[in-house]
Design a protein around this motif. Sequence first.
Motif, PDB file in Angstrom:
ATOM      1  N   ASN A 294      -0.488  32.364  -7.487  1.00  0.00           N
ATOM      2  CA  ASN A 294      -0.073  32.755  -8.738  1.00  0.00           C
ATOM      3  C   ASN A 294      -0.914  33.789  -9.495  1.00  0.00           C
ATOM      4  O   ASN A 294      -2.013  34.010  -8.796  1.00  0.00           O
ATOM      5  CB  ASN A 294       0.579  31.758  -9.831  1.00  0.00           C
TER       6      ASN A 294
ATOM      7  N   SER B  73       3.461  32.289 -12.363  1.00  0.00           N
ATOM      8  CA  SER B  73       3.201  30.867 -12.093  1.00  0.00           C
ATOM      9  C   SER B  73       4.391  30.328 -11.243  1.00  0.00           C
ATOM     10  O   SER B  73       5.484  31.168 -11.105  1.00  0.00           O
ATOM     11  CB  SER B  73       3.418  29.964 -13.408  1.00  0.00           C
ATOM     12  N   ILE B  74       4.437  29.428 -10.240  1.00  0.00           N
ATOM     13  CA  ILE B  74       5.244  29.218  -9.265  1.00  0.00           C
ATOM     14  C   ILE B  74       5.970  27.847  -9.470  1.00  0.00           C
ATOM     15  O   ILE B  74       5.375  26.749  -9.609  1.00  0.00           O
ATOM     16  CB  ILE B  74       4.534  28.986  -7.956  1.00  0.00           C
TER      17      ILE B  74
ATOM     18  N   ALA C 123      -3.630  27.457  -2.850  1.00  0.00           N
ATOM     19  CA  ALA C 123      -3.706  26.461  -3.741  1.00  0.00           C
ATOM     20  C   ALA C 123      -2.550  26.608  -4.658  1.00  0.00           C
ATOM     21  O   ALA C 123      -2.634  26.895  -5.997  1.00  0.00           O
ATOM     22  CB  ALA C 123      -5.016  26.968  -4.699  1.00  0.00           C
ATOM     23  N   CYS C 124      -1.304  26.227  -4.088  1.00  0.00           N
ATOM     24  CA  CYS C 124      -0.176  26.011  -5.013  1.00  0.00           C
ATOM     25  C   CYS C 124       0.687  24.810  -4.164  1.00  0.00           C
ATOM     26  O   CYS C 124       0.767  24.776  -2.987  1.00  0.00           O
ATOM     27  CB  CYS C 124       0.706  27.128  -5.033  1.00  0.00           C
ATOM     28  N   PHE C 125       1.214  23.975  -5.019  1.00  0.00           N
ATOM     29  CA  PHE C 125       1.520  22.677  -4.605  1.00  0.00           C
ATOM     30  C   PHE C 125       2.924  22.588  -3.711  1.00  0.00           C
ATOM     31  O   PHE C 125       3.250  21.812  -2.729  1.00  0.00           O
ATOM     32  CB  PHE C 125       1.706  21.549  -5.669  1.00  0.00           C
TER      33      PHE C 125
ATOM     34  N   THR D  74       4.871  19.142 -12.119  1.00  0.00           N
ATOM     35  CA  THR D  74       5.084  19.824 -13.544  1.00  0.00           C
ATOM     36  C   THR D  74       6.413  19.463 -13.895  1.00  0.00           C
ATOM     37  O   THR D  74       6.818  18.599 -14.546  1.00  0.00           O
ATOM     38  CB  THR D  74       4.756  21.258 -13.186  1.00  0.00           C
TER      39      THR D  74
ATOM     40  N   THR E 263      10.761  21.456  -9.758  1.00  0.00           N
ATOM     41  CA  THR E 263       9.895  21.778  -8.785  1.00  0.00           C
ATOM     42  C   THR E 263       9.887  20.572  -7.742  1.00  0.00           C
ATOM     43  O   THR E 263       9.366  20.770  -6.609  1.00  0.00           O
ATOM     44  CB  THR E 263       8.362  22.101  -9.301  1.00  0.00           C
TER      45      THR E 263
ATOM     46  N   VAL F  26       3.708  24.993 -15.707  1.00  0.00           N
ATOM     47  CA  VAL F  26       2.364  25.512 -15.012  1.00  0.00           C
ATOM     48  C   VAL F  26       1.380  26.088 -15.860  1.00  0.00           C
ATOM     49  O   VAL F  26       0.349  25.582 -16.128  1.00  0.00           O
ATOM     50  CB  VAL F  26       2.487  26.155 -13.763  1.00  0.00           C
TER      51      VAL F  26
ATOM     52  N   GLY G  75       0.450  16.926  -8.389  1.00  0.00           N
ATOM     53  CA  GLY G  75       1.430  18.035  -7.794  1.00  0.00           C
ATOM     54  C   GLY G  75       1.290  19.375  -8.155  1.00  0.00           C
ATOM     55  O   GLY G  75       2.297  20.095  -8.069  1.00  0.00           O
ATOM     56  N   CYS G  76       0.121  19.804  -8.492  1.00  0.00           N
ATOM     57  CA  CYS G  76      -0.217  21.370  -8.902  1.00  0.00           C
ATOM     58  C   CYS G  76      -1.814  21.591  -9.081  1.00  0.00           C
ATOM     59  O   CYS G  76      -2.439  20.636  -9.370  1.00  0.00           O
ATOM     60  CB  CYS G  76       0.233  21.617 -10.535  1.00  0.00           C
ATOM     61  N   ALA G  77      -1.697  22.760  -8.404  1.00  0.00           N
ATOM     62  CA  ALA G  77      -3.262  23.104  -8.323  1.00  0.00           C
ATOM     63  C   ALA G  77      -3.818  23.341  -9.808  1.00  0.00           C
ATOM     64  O   ALA G  77      -5.278  23.356  -9.795  1.00  0.00           O
ATOM     65  CB  ALA G  77      -3.311  24.472  -7.476  1.00  0.00           C
TER      66      ALA G  77
HETATM   67  C1  2AL Z   1       2.489  24.918  -8.784  1.00  0.00           C
HETATM   68  C2  2AL Z   1       1.192  25.213  -8.542  1.00  0.00           C
HETATM   69  O1  2AL Z   1       0.462  24.343  -7.808  1.00  0.00           O
HETATM   70  N1  2AL Z   1       0.802  26.443  -8.810  1.00  0.00           N
HETATM   71  C3  2AL Z   1       1.957  26.967  -9.571  1.00  0.00           C
HETATM   72  O2  2AL Z   1       1.914  27.974 -10.146  1.00  0.00           O
HETATM   73  N2  2AL Z   1       2.817  26.150  -9.482  1.00  0.00           N
HETATM   74  N3  2AL Z   1       3.093  23.686  -8.442  1.00  0.00           N
HETATM   75  C4  2AL Z   1       4.038  23.109  -9.376  1.00  0.00           C
HETATM   76  N4  2AL Z   1       4.589  22.085  -8.740  1.00  0.00           N
HETATM   77  O3  2AL Z   1       4.532  23.716 -10.340  1.00  0.00           O
END
Ligand code: 2AL
Length: 246
Positions: free
Chosen positions: A9, A43-44, A75-77, A116, A120, A147, A180-182
Motif C-alpha cells: 500500500n 490501504s488494502i 508485506a501485506c497479508f 483487520t 478481508t 488498516v 493478519g496485517c503487516a
Molecule cells: C493488509 C495489510 O497487511 N496491509 C494492508 O494494506 N492490508 N491486510 C489486511 N488484512 O487488511
Amino acid sequence: MLIRVINPNTSAAMTAAIGAAAARCAAPGTVIDCVNPTTGPASIEGHHDDALAAVGVIEQVRAGEALGAAGHVIACFGDPGLNAAREVATAPVIGVAEAAMHMATFVATGFSVVTTLERTCIISEHLVHNYGFTRQCRAIRACEIAVLELEDPGSGAYERIEEECRHALREDRSGAIVLGCAGMADLRDRLQGALGVPVIEGVTAAVKLLEGMAALGLRTSKRGDYAAPLPKPYTGWMARFAPGAA
Ligand code: 2AL
C-alpha cells in the motif's frame, strides 16, 4: 545482504513502521530497505485493492532485482502478486501470510488469524486453502479495525487486537496467533508477552526465513512456471511492464 520489504500500500507511515520492525529483527549484516509503490491504494482491504496493488508489487520487485536484493518480502497479508513476483525475480520472494502460516505450524498444531476488517477475511481464507493449511487454521477473526487506524495511537487498536486474540485462544483451541496485517508488525512482541503463546507476524517471519534461505543458497526456481514471463507487448499504460521491455 539486502532484503527489500515491499509494503504494497502507499501509506508512508505504515512503510516506516514495517521497516522499523523488520530492521529490529534482522541479523547483523542484513540491510532492510522498506519501500512502497509510487501508485496504488492507500490501504488494502478487499479484492479490488488487492488486484491493483499487485502491479505496484511487481514494479518494486523489478527495482529490487536491479539493486541486487538477496530477497523480497511482500508485506501485506493478502500476499498480492506473489506468484507473478516470483516470475520476475531470481532472489526468493516471500509473502507475509504464507511466512506467518508456515511458521505457526512449527510451534502449534492449530492457529487463529486475527486480522483487520471482516471483509478481508475471505482473502485470508483463500490463502489458507491455497497454502494447504485448512487443517491447521482454526479460525480467521476480524477486529473491525481499518488498516490505517493501526497507525493512529489514539485508535485503541492494540487493545482491540489483544481482546480478539484472547477470544481466539479461549474459543478456537488454537495454540498460536497469526497477526493478519503487516501494519501489526510492531505489536507482535507486546502481544506475545501479554498472551503467553507464540504470536507470529509475517514481516518478521519472512525476514528470518529469507536470512535462512540465503545461508542455504536457495533462490527462486527458474524452471517451470516461475521462469521469466514470456516476452510480449503490453499495451497502454502497462507497456512498461511488458516482459523483455528495457
Ligand atoms: C493488509 C495489510 O497487511 N496491509 C494492508 O494494506 N492490508 N491486510 C489486511 N488484512 O487488511
